[in-house]
Design a protein around this motif. Structure first.
Motif, short mmCIF file in Angstrom:
data_model
loop_
_atom_site.label_atom_id
_atom_site.label_comp_id
_atom_site.label_asym_id
_atom_site.label_seq_id
_atom_site.Cartn_x
_atom_site.Cartn_y
_atom_site.Cartn_z
N ALA A 181 2.99 -3.25 -7.50
CA ALA A 181 3.38 -3.45 -6.11
C ALA A 181 2.52 -2.64 -5.14
CB ALA A 181 4.85 -3.07 -5.92
N VAL A 182 1.64 -1.79 -5.66
CA VAL A 182 0.77 -0.97 -4.82
C VAL A 182 -0.68 -1.25 -5.19
CG1 VAL A 182 0.12 1.38 -4.16
CG2 VAL A 182 2.52 0.84 -4.62
N ARG A 183 -1.45 -1.78 -4.24
CA ARG A 183 -2.82 -2.18 -4.53
C ARG A 183 -3.86 -1.45 -3.68
NH1 ARG A 183 -4.39 -7.08 -3.62
NH2 ARG A 183 -2.71 -7.94 -2.33
N VAL A 184 -3.41 -0.71 -2.67
CA VAL A 184 -4.32 0.07 -1.82
C VAL A 184 -3.66 1.41 -1.54
CG1 VAL A 184 -5.53 0.20 0.40
CG2 VAL A 184 -5.26 -2.02 -0.73
N LEU A 185 -4.45 2.47 -1.53
CA LEU A 185 -3.95 3.80 -1.21
C LEU A 185 -4.59 4.30 0.09
CD1 LEU A 185 -4.14 5.68 -4.65
CD2 LEU A 185 -2.27 4.29 -3.73
N ILE A 186 -3.80 5.05 0.86
CA ILE A 186 -4.30 5.79 2.01
C ILE A 186 -4.05 7.26 1.73
CG2 ILE A 186 -4.01 6.25 4.48
CD1 ILE A 186 -2.97 3.35 4.74
N LEU A 187 -5.09 8.09 1.90
CA LEU A 187 -4.97 9.52 1.65
C LEU A 187 -5.22 10.26 2.96
CD1 LEU A 187 -4.66 11.91 -0.33
CD2 LEU A 187 -7.12 11.77 -0.73
N THR A 188 -4.28 11.13 3.35
CA THR A 188 -4.42 11.88 4.59
C THR A 188 -3.80 13.26 4.41
OG1 THR A 188 -4.19 11.68 7.01
CG2 THR A 188 -2.27 11.06 5.66
N HIS A 215 -7.26 -9.95 -7.65
CA HIS A 215 -8.21 -9.71 -8.74
C HIS A 215 -9.63 -9.52 -8.20
CE1 HIS A 215 -8.43 -14.07 -8.09
NE2 HIS A 215 -9.61 -14.05 -8.67
N MET A 216 -9.94 -10.11 -7.04
CA MET A 216 -11.27 -9.93 -6.47
C MET A 216 -11.43 -8.53 -5.87
SD MET A 216 -13.09 -12.48 -7.18
CE MET A 216 -14.50 -11.99 -6.18
N LEU A 217 -10.35 -7.99 -5.32
CA LEU A 217 -10.41 -6.67 -4.73
C LEU A 217 -10.80 -5.63 -5.77
CD1 LEU A 217 -9.92 -5.43 -1.93
CD2 LEU A 217 -7.56 -5.00 -2.62
N TYR A 238 0.84 -1.20 0.00
CA TYR A 238 0.00 0.00 0.00
C TYR A 238 0.88 1.25 0.00
CZ TYR A 238 0.86 0.35 5.09
OH TYR A 238 1.45 0.44 6.32
N ALA A 239 0.26 2.38 -0.33
CA ALA A 239 0.96 3.66 -0.33
C ALA A 239 0.18 4.65 0.51
CB ALA A 239 1.14 4.19 -1.75
N ALA A 271 -5.69 -1.34 5.45
CA ALA A 271 -5.04 -1.62 4.16
C ALA A 271 -4.49 -3.03 4.14
CB ALA A 271 -3.94 -0.60 3.89
N GLN A 272 -3.85 -3.43 5.23
CA GLN A 272 -3.30 -4.79 5.32
C GLN A 272 -4.41 -5.83 5.22
OE1 GLN A 272 -0.03 -5.66 5.57
NE2 GLN A 272 1.06 -4.33 6.97
N ASP A 273 -5.56 -5.58 5.88
CA ASP A 273 -6.68 -6.51 5.81
C ASP A 273 -7.18 -6.64 4.37
OD1 ASP A 273 -6.51 -6.84 8.53
OD2 ASP A 273 -8.18 -5.48 8.99
N MET A 274 -7.27 -5.52 3.67
CA MET A 274 -7.71 -5.55 2.28
C MET A 274 -6.72 -6.31 1.41
SD MET A 274 -9.11 -1.66 1.77
CE MET A 274 -10.59 -1.07 2.58
#
Length: 263
Positions: free
Chosen positions: A52-59, A208-210, A18-19, A199-202
């Protein structure tokens, strides 16, 4: 691990997949000037091509998540109420919409007008107890163009959304959670760790399902109920016809093992 970006945006690439993107104009409450909008949109689009990045966190950095468009820049004639001067590539809300994986909004402070719209563009919202939201379009005299007039009413109901937008009054984090557009509220120091854990749980799901699940939820959201159900059925029929019994059994056992471990 941090990746080099424009000074107005910082990016951390985590090896788990994640990023974390941090709006970095704390002195201006992370108001969206042209440089920040371009940097954010460009970075999201770049990460969309990074396997290598499949989830983003925005803050946001500092005490605010985002104060909306930089009205000081616009008032000086250097900015545009269109946000990105009409360039689709410079529109951060559109970039979030294009991103194929989940985007977690970690709302650390005030999210105002365009910043409220930026938050609503995310797929899941976690909020600090110090977060608060306001729609000041009617007070400033500009029209919403990033979805606030439509998304908020669908999230909390038309009557509540009208109150929020017709008054410009603040909605606190706990109220936002009670109304349903924030998933949960956390102490400020727990916000980013909770977002990282989410993010880790996701990332523990099938890659491919995500992306498929995000697509069917978002594509169906834009349709009437009956048409959305038909879309789900059609896509399920196409996809599930390619799933073998061995695949199901193997993944079922993986889920059972996770449950036994208490995950």
């Amino acid at each position: 691990m941090s990746a080099p970006t424009d000074d107005v945006l910082s990016t951390e690439l985590h090896p788990a997949g994640y990023a974390v993107l941090t709006l970095n104009r704390p002195q201006a409450m992370n108001a969206l000037n042209k440089a920040l909008m371009r940097a954010l949109a460009d970075q999201i689009d770049a990460l969309a091509t990074n396997p290598a990045v499949r989830v983003l966190i925005l803050t946001g950095a500092g005490r605010a998540f985002c104060a909306g468009l930089d009205l000081k820049e616009i008032g000086s004639g250097q900015g545009s109420l269109g946000g990105s001067d009409g360039r689709p590539s410079g529109d951060p809300v559109a970039a979030i919409g294009r991103y194929p994986g989940p985007v977690i909004g970690a709302i650390n402070g005030a999210a105002v007008t365009g910043g409220f719209e930026l938050a609503l563009a995310c797929d899941v919202l976690l909020a600090s107890s110090s977060a608060r939201f306001a729609d000041t379009h009617a007070r400033i005299g500009v029209a919403p163009g990033w979805g606030l007039s439509q998304k908020l009413s669908r999230a909390i109901g038309a009557y509540r959304a009208r109150e929020v937008s017709f008054t410009g009054n603040w909605v606190g984090a706990e109220q936002a959670a009670a109304w349903g557009f924030v998933n949960r509220v956390l102490p400020p120091d727990d916000l980013l760790p909770a977002a990282r854990q989410l993010a880790q749980d996701m990332l523990g799901t099938l890659p491919h399902m995500l992306t498929r699940y995000k697509a069917i939820i978002n594509d169906g959201w834009a349709l009437a109920g009956g048409n959305a159900m038909a879309l789900e059925k059609a896509r399920a029929r196409e996809f599930n016809s390619q799933v073998g019994a061995d695949d199901v059994e193997q993944r079922r056992e993986a889920v059972r093992a996770r449950n036994r471990a208490g995950g």
